[in-house]
Write a protein that holds these residues in place. Structure first.
Motif, PDB file in Angstrom:
ATOM      1  N   TYR A 208       0.796  -1.233   0.000  1.00 18.45           N
ATOM      2  CA  TYR A 208       0.000   0.000   0.000  1.00 18.45           C
ATOM      3  C   TYR A 208       0.833   1.291   0.000  1.00 18.45           C
ATOM      4  CZ  TYR A 208      -3.630   3.339   1.534  1.00 18.45           C
ATOM      5  OH  TYR A 208      -4.464   4.430   1.653  1.00 18.45           O
ATOM      6  N   THR A 220      -5.392   0.427  -3.685  1.00 20.35           N
ATOM      7  CA  THR A 220      -6.036   1.031  -2.510  1.00 20.35           C
ATOM      8  C   THR A 220      -7.242   0.175  -2.131  1.00 20.35           C
ATOM      9  OG1 THR A 220      -7.536   2.478  -3.734  1.00 20.35           O
ATOM     10  CG2 THR A 220      -5.328   3.334  -3.298  1.00 20.35           C
ATOM     11  N   SER A 221      -7.832   0.473  -0.989  1.00 17.44           N
ATOM     12  CA  SER A 221      -8.861  -0.446  -0.469  1.00 17.44           C
ATOM     13  C   SER A 221     -10.187  -0.371  -1.216  1.00 17.44           C
ATOM     14  CB  SER A 221      -9.114  -0.137   1.008  1.00 17.44           C
ATOM     15  OG  SER A 221      -9.816   1.092   1.139  1.00 17.44           O
ATOM     16  N   ARG A 222     -10.474   0.779  -1.772  1.00 15.79           N
ATOM     17  CA  ARG A 222     -11.797   1.040  -2.384  1.00 15.79           C
ATOM     18  C   ARG A 222     -12.932   0.783  -1.386  1.00 15.79           C
ATOM     19  NH1 ARG A 222     -13.093   0.964  -8.315  1.00 15.79           N
ATOM     20  NH2 ARG A 222     -11.195   1.612  -9.318  1.00 15.79           N
ATOM     21  N   LEU A 223     -12.649   1.049  -0.135  1.00 10.82           N
ATOM     22  CA  LEU A 223     -13.683   0.861   0.890  1.00 10.82           C
ATOM     23  C   LEU A 223     -14.497   2.134   1.118  1.00 10.82           C
ATOM     24  CD1 LEU A 223     -11.708  -1.329   3.464  1.00 10.82           C
ATOM     25  CD2 LEU A 223     -13.612  -2.054   2.005  1.00 10.82           C
ATOM     26  N   SER A 224     -14.144   3.218   0.435  1.00  7.82           N
ATOM     27  CA  SER A 224     -14.794   4.510   0.728  1.00  7.82           C
ATOM     28  C   SER A 224     -16.323   4.480   0.641  1.00  7.82           C
ATOM     29  CB  SER A 224     -14.209   5.621  -0.144  1.00  7.82           C
ATOM     30  OG  SER A 224     -14.147   5.240  -1.490  1.00  7.82           O
ATOM     31  N   PHE A 250      -2.310   2.785   6.015  1.00 10.43           N
ATOM     32  CA  PHE A 250      -3.753   2.734   5.751  1.00 10.43           C
ATOM     33  C   PHE A 250      -4.543   3.397   6.896  1.00 10.43           C
ATOM     34  CE2 PHE A 250      -7.838   0.448   6.155  1.00 10.43           C
ATOM     35  CZ  PHE A 250      -8.410   0.855   4.958  1.00 10.43           C
ATOM     36  N   GLN A 253      -4.498   7.038   6.636  1.00 10.21           N
ATOM     37  CA  GLN A 253      -5.441   7.586   5.649  1.00 10.21           C
ATOM     38  C   GLN A 253      -6.856   7.647   6.233  1.00 10.21           C
ATOM     39  OE1 GLN A 253      -4.348   9.033   2.903  1.00 10.21           O
ATOM     40  NE2 GLN A 253      -2.342   8.397   3.665  1.00 10.21           N
ATOM     41  N   ASN A 321      -7.361   8.526  -5.681  1.00 11.13           N
ATOM     42  CA  ASN A 321      -7.049   9.730  -4.900  1.00 11.13           C
ATOM     43  C   ASN A 321      -6.016  10.624  -5.583  1.00 11.13           C
ATOM     44  OD1 ASN A 321      -7.054  11.411  -2.439  1.00 11.13           O
ATOM     45  ND2 ASN A 321      -4.953  10.650  -2.257  1.00 11.13           N
ATOM     46  N   ARG A 324      -7.715  12.417  -8.230  1.00  7.81           N
ATOM     47  CA  ARG A 324      -8.631  13.458  -7.719  1.00  7.81           C
ATOM     48  C   ARG A 324      -7.832  14.743  -7.515  1.00  7.81           C
ATOM     49  NH1 ARG A 324     -13.299  10.559  -3.856  1.00  7.81           N
ATOM     50  NH2 ARG A 324     -12.904   8.487  -4.639  1.00  7.81           N
ATOM     51  N   ASP A 352     -18.812   7.474  -3.287  1.00  4.87           N
ATOM     52  CA  ASP A 352     -18.374   7.706  -1.903  1.00  4.87           C
ATOM     53  C   ASP A 352     -18.537   9.174  -1.508  1.00  4.87           C
ATOM     54  OD1 ASP A 352     -16.195   9.188  -2.955  1.00  4.87           O
ATOM     55  OD2 ASP A 352     -14.772   7.550  -2.714  1.00  4.87           O
ATOM     56  N   ASP A 354     -18.826  12.573  -0.073  1.00  2.00           N
ATOM     57  CA  ASP A 354     -18.970  12.919   1.342  1.00  2.00           C
ATOM     58  C   ASP A 354     -18.603  14.396   1.478  1.00  2.00           C
ATOM     59  OD1 ASP A 354     -18.786  11.991   4.352  1.00  2.00           O
ATOM     60  OD2 ASP A 354     -17.032  13.245   3.952  1.00  2.00           O
ATOM     61  N   ASN A 358     -14.868  15.534   0.595  1.00  2.00           N
ATOM     62  CA  ASN A 358     -14.828  16.091  -0.753  1.00  2.00           C
ATOM     63  C   ASN A 358     -14.518  17.581  -0.721  1.00  2.00           C
ATOM     64  OD1 ASN A 358     -15.402  15.787  -3.712  1.00  2.00           O
ATOM     65  ND2 ASN A 358     -16.959  17.315  -3.203  1.00  2.00           N
TER      66      ASN A 358
HETATM   67  P1  FAD Z   1      -7.746   4.234   0.566  1.00  2.00           P
HETATM   68  O1  FAD Z   1      -6.436   4.741   0.081  1.00  2.00           O
HETATM   69  O2  FAD Z   1      -7.903   2.770   0.654  1.00  2.00           O
HETATM   70  O3  FAD Z   1      -8.011   4.923   1.964  1.00  2.00           O
HETATM   71  C1  FAD Z   1      -8.819   4.314   2.978  1.00  2.00           C
HETATM   72  C2  FAD Z   1      -9.862   5.268   3.462  1.00  2.00           C
HETATM   73  O4  FAD Z   1      -9.269   6.391   4.090  1.00  2.00           O
HETATM   74  C3  FAD Z   1     -10.743   5.841   2.370  1.00  2.00           C
HETATM   75  O5  FAD Z   1     -11.772   4.955   2.006  1.00  2.00           O
HETATM   76  C4  FAD Z   1     -11.258   7.111   3.040  1.00  2.00           C
HETATM   77  O6  FAD Z   1     -12.310   6.832   3.918  1.00  2.00           O
HETATM   78  C5  FAD Z   1     -10.053   7.554   3.862  1.00  2.00           C
HETATM   79  N1  FAD Z   1      -9.260   8.523   3.106  1.00  2.00           N
HETATM   80  C6  FAD Z   1      -8.169   8.290   2.359  1.00  2.00           C
HETATM   81  N2  FAD Z   1      -7.671   9.453   1.876  1.00  2.00           N
HETATM   82  C7  FAD Z   1      -8.484  10.428   2.306  1.00  2.00           C
HETATM   83  C8  FAD Z   1      -8.485  11.847   2.161  1.00  2.00           C
HETATM   84  N3  FAD Z   1      -7.547  12.504   1.469  1.00  2.00           N
HETATM   85  N4  FAD Z   1      -9.483  12.538   2.730  1.00  2.00           N
HETATM   86  C9  FAD Z   1     -10.432  11.918   3.474  1.00  2.00           C
HETATM   87  N5  FAD Z   1     -10.467  10.582   3.662  1.00  2.00           N
HETATM   88  C10 FAD Z   1      -9.499   9.852   3.093  1.00  2.00           C
HETATM   89  N6  FAD Z   1     -13.105  10.720  -0.002  1.00  2.00           N
HETATM   90  C11 FAD Z   1     -14.355  10.346   0.258  1.00  2.00           C
HETATM   91  O7  FAD Z   1     -14.586   9.363   0.997  1.00  2.00           O
HETATM   92  N7  FAD Z   1     -15.431  11.019  -0.273  1.00  2.00           N
HETATM   93  C12 FAD Z   1     -15.259  12.094  -1.100  1.00  2.00           C
HETATM   94  O8  FAD Z   1     -16.246  12.691  -1.545  1.00  2.00           O
HETATM   95  C13 FAD Z   1     -13.921  12.495  -1.425  1.00  2.00           C
HETATM   96  N8  FAD Z   1     -13.690  13.520  -2.296  1.00  2.00           N
HETATM   97  C14 FAD Z   1     -12.398  13.916  -2.545  1.00  2.00           C
HETATM   98  C15 FAD Z   1     -12.165  15.021  -3.388  1.00  2.00           C
HETATM   99  C16 FAD Z   1     -10.870  15.457  -3.659  1.00  2.00           C
HETATM  100  C17 FAD Z   1     -10.638  16.654  -4.549  1.00  2.00           C
HETATM  101  C18 FAD Z   1      -9.774  14.769  -3.075  1.00  2.00           C
HETATM  102  C19 FAD Z   1      -8.377  15.222  -3.363  1.00  2.00           C
HETATM  103  C20 FAD Z   1      -9.993  13.673  -2.248  1.00  2.00           C
HETATM  104  C21 FAD Z   1     -11.296  13.240  -1.960  1.00  2.00           C
HETATM  105  N9  FAD Z   1     -11.549  12.129  -1.122  1.00  2.00           N
HETATM  106  C22 FAD Z   1     -12.843  11.766  -0.838  1.00  2.00           C
HETATM  107  C23 FAD Z   1     -10.444  11.425  -0.442  1.00  2.00           C
HETATM  108  C24 FAD Z   1      -9.886  10.203  -1.193  1.00  2.00           C
HETATM  109  O9  FAD Z   1      -9.643  10.526  -2.542  1.00  2.00           O
HETATM  110  C25 FAD Z   1     -10.818   8.988  -1.141  1.00  2.00           C
HETATM  111  O10 FAD Z   1     -11.214   8.752   0.194  1.00  2.00           O
HETATM  112  C26 FAD Z   1     -10.127   7.729  -1.646  1.00  2.00           C
HETATM  113  O11 FAD Z   1      -9.689   7.927  -2.979  1.00  2.00           O
HETATM  114  C27 FAD Z   1     -11.089   6.553  -1.575  1.00  2.00           C
HETATM  115  O12 FAD Z   1     -10.510   5.414  -2.119  1.00  2.00           O
HETATM  116  P2  FAD Z   1     -10.036   4.211  -1.203  1.00  2.00           P
HETATM  117  O13 FAD Z   1     -11.159   3.786  -0.297  1.00  2.00           O
HETATM  118  O14 FAD Z   1      -9.474   3.156  -2.098  1.00  2.00           O
HETATM  119  O15 FAD Z   1      -8.891   4.894  -0.352  1.00  2.00           O
END
Ligand code: FAD
Length: 449
Positions: A208, A220-224, A250, A253, A321, A324, A352, A354, A358
């Protein structure tokens, strides 16, 4: 026999490890309800509504078909339901968002007028917003010290198994609508799918720290989406993890999610307005800006990594991410469009989506958030692409027009001596010119502070 208790599900769609549900169940047999509230469903586009719908179906199955789904103003719906089943108590997991807090106060007052008490317990976070304070008693504005304090306050997850007795069944007034998603490729909703995904991710979590920045990998986890709706509670994940570098990264994050919820809790206005207004730089809202916004939204900017990300969002209701950050930065600093336009577009499509993560993710990019990337740090989309998608596999997946472009030209096909493949547009702006303009606007802002 105790009177039935209404349990109001919101963003905690699970029967395990649910503190509020456990407390409700010790007060009486449970009447489970979800209220489709147009205030919350409005900004959620069809993808999130579809995912919610499927999550509710799964929860309904887990309750043996007892979940009541009703549509309308929560005060009215809950008052009516409590009357129907003879409940004097309504339990729910606490909500810390700007609308949720207002709604919960209004519901509490309305139900109190009918002799019904409401009990908000627990949270959807590892550490509830508003819990942590700096040494001087203020709220945290910088992530790293928040994270240090957060780690020390991590509680145990609520008891996994809850002894549930069900109350009387009454019909749903509305079956949840089945909105057609705009994204063809959404994740499977529900308890089993969430835990399957977690196990898949756990098998590769050692990678990771490096893989999380490579959008072409499933790293990444894609658990969002599951965290968004509470199919999983973050503490359940933390409890299943140890302290290897991958696991630690993780968990860090996960803390960002709590941090942004905490920031929004203390500054509810920052959902729509700059958190740090003195850093807000002038943006354009005229017809050309609108045209640039539409090209960005549809993935036709001529910058392959940006277009790949925007198309992934449309296809999957999710975006990596790193991408994004790149696409958001491009909209704000290369196209000079207000971050709020981009945030609204993301919130409409993201499964996801939020408000706290977001809109504060956007503010971080725009340089107006807490702990933000300073405005003068302008992402170069081409070098970001070379660094994080070196072979161009992510671009090829989402921009099929570029499938045959060799890796050394795929990040900037204008340099391909054969010319860019015909249907792919030339860059809509010159990054060097756009960057200079962004810096000039920043300088102007700095002088007038
Ligand atoms: P992983 O890398 O597996 O991370 C695990 C968990 O950690 C995520 O599921 C999430 O809950 C949390 N997390 C990780 N990075 C962030 C971060 N930077 N901010 C807040 N939480 C985080 N996340 C959302 O859940 N909803 C949104 O609407 C959202 N909008 C975003 C908009 C922008 C412009 C940016 C830069 C980031 C945003 N994120 C958002 C944060 C992040 O991009 C996503 O949480 C992440 O890509 C989700 O994929 P994952 O579960 O595989 O992440």
């Amino acid at each position: 026999m105790a009177r039935p208790v209404v349990f109001w599900f919101r963003r905690d769609l699970r029967l395990q490890s649910n503190r509020a549900l456990a407390e409700a169940s010790s007060a009486g047999p449970i009447v489970p309800v979800f209220v489709l509230d147009s205030h919350l469903l409005g900004p959620a586009g069809p993808n999130r509504r579809w995912f919610l719908n499927r999550s509710l179906e799964d929860l309904n199955d887990q309750t043996g078909g007892r979940l009541i789904v009703r549509s309308g103003d929560p005060s009215e719906v809950l008052g009516q339901l409590a009357g129907e089943v003879g409940a004097e108590h309504v339990f729910a997991t606490d909500d810390f968002g700007p609308y949720g807090r207002r709604r919960d106060t209004a519901v509490g007052e309305h139900l109190a007028g009918r002799g019904i008490s409401t009990h908000y317990r627990g949270s959807n976070y590892a550490v509830a917003p508003g819990t942590l304070r700096t040494k001087t008693g203020g709220s945290y504005q910088v992530f790293t010290p928040y994270f240090r304090s957060w780690r020390q306050h991590l509680d145990a997850a609520a008891e996994d198994h809850i002894d549930l007795t069900w109350g009387p069944t009454v019909g749903s007034e509305v079956l949840p609508d089945r909105p057609e998603p705009t994204a063809p490729d959404l994740p499977t909703a529900g308890h089993d799918a969430a835990w399957r995904r977690f196990e898949q991710f756990r098998a590769v979590i050692a990678d990771y720290p490096e893989a999380r920045d490579r959008p072409s990998l499933d790293g990444t986890s894609r658990l969002s989406p599951y965290l968004k709706w509470g199919t999983l509670h973050p503490l359940q994940l933390v409890e299943h993890l140890g302290h290897s570098p991958g696991e630690d990264e993780f968990v860090r994050q996960l803390c960002w999610r709590d941090f942004y919820a905490d920031v929004l809790f203390h500054r509810p206005d920052s959902a729509r307005r700059p958190y740090a207004a003195h850093n807000a730089v002038r943006s354009d809202t005229d017809a050309p800006a609108r045209r640039r916004f539409h090209l960005w939204r549809d993935g036709h900017t001529g910058y392959p990594i940006v277009d790949a990300g925007m198309r992934q969002l449309l296809a999957e209701g999710w975006m990596h991410n790193r991408v994004r950050m790149i696409t958001a930065s491009f909209l704000v600093k290369d196209l000079h469009v207000p971050w709020q336009w981009g945030a609204r577009h993301f919130l409409h499509h993201l499964v996801d989506g939020d408000l706290a993560s977001n809109n504060h993710g956007w503010q971080w990019v725009a340089g107006t958030g807490t702990d933000a990337s300073p405005y003068y740090r302008v992402f170069n989309p081409t070098t970001q692409s070379q660094k994080f998608d070196p072979d161009g596999d992510y671009i090829r997946r989402w921009v099929p027009e570029l499938a045959r472009v060799p890796a050394r030209f795929i990040h900037d096909p204008t340099h391909d001596p054969r010319g860019a493949p015909a249907p792919y547009p030339p860059p809509i702006v010159d990054h060097a010119v756009a960057r200079a303009e962004a810096l000039a606007r920043y300088e102007q802002r700095r002088r007038h502070r």
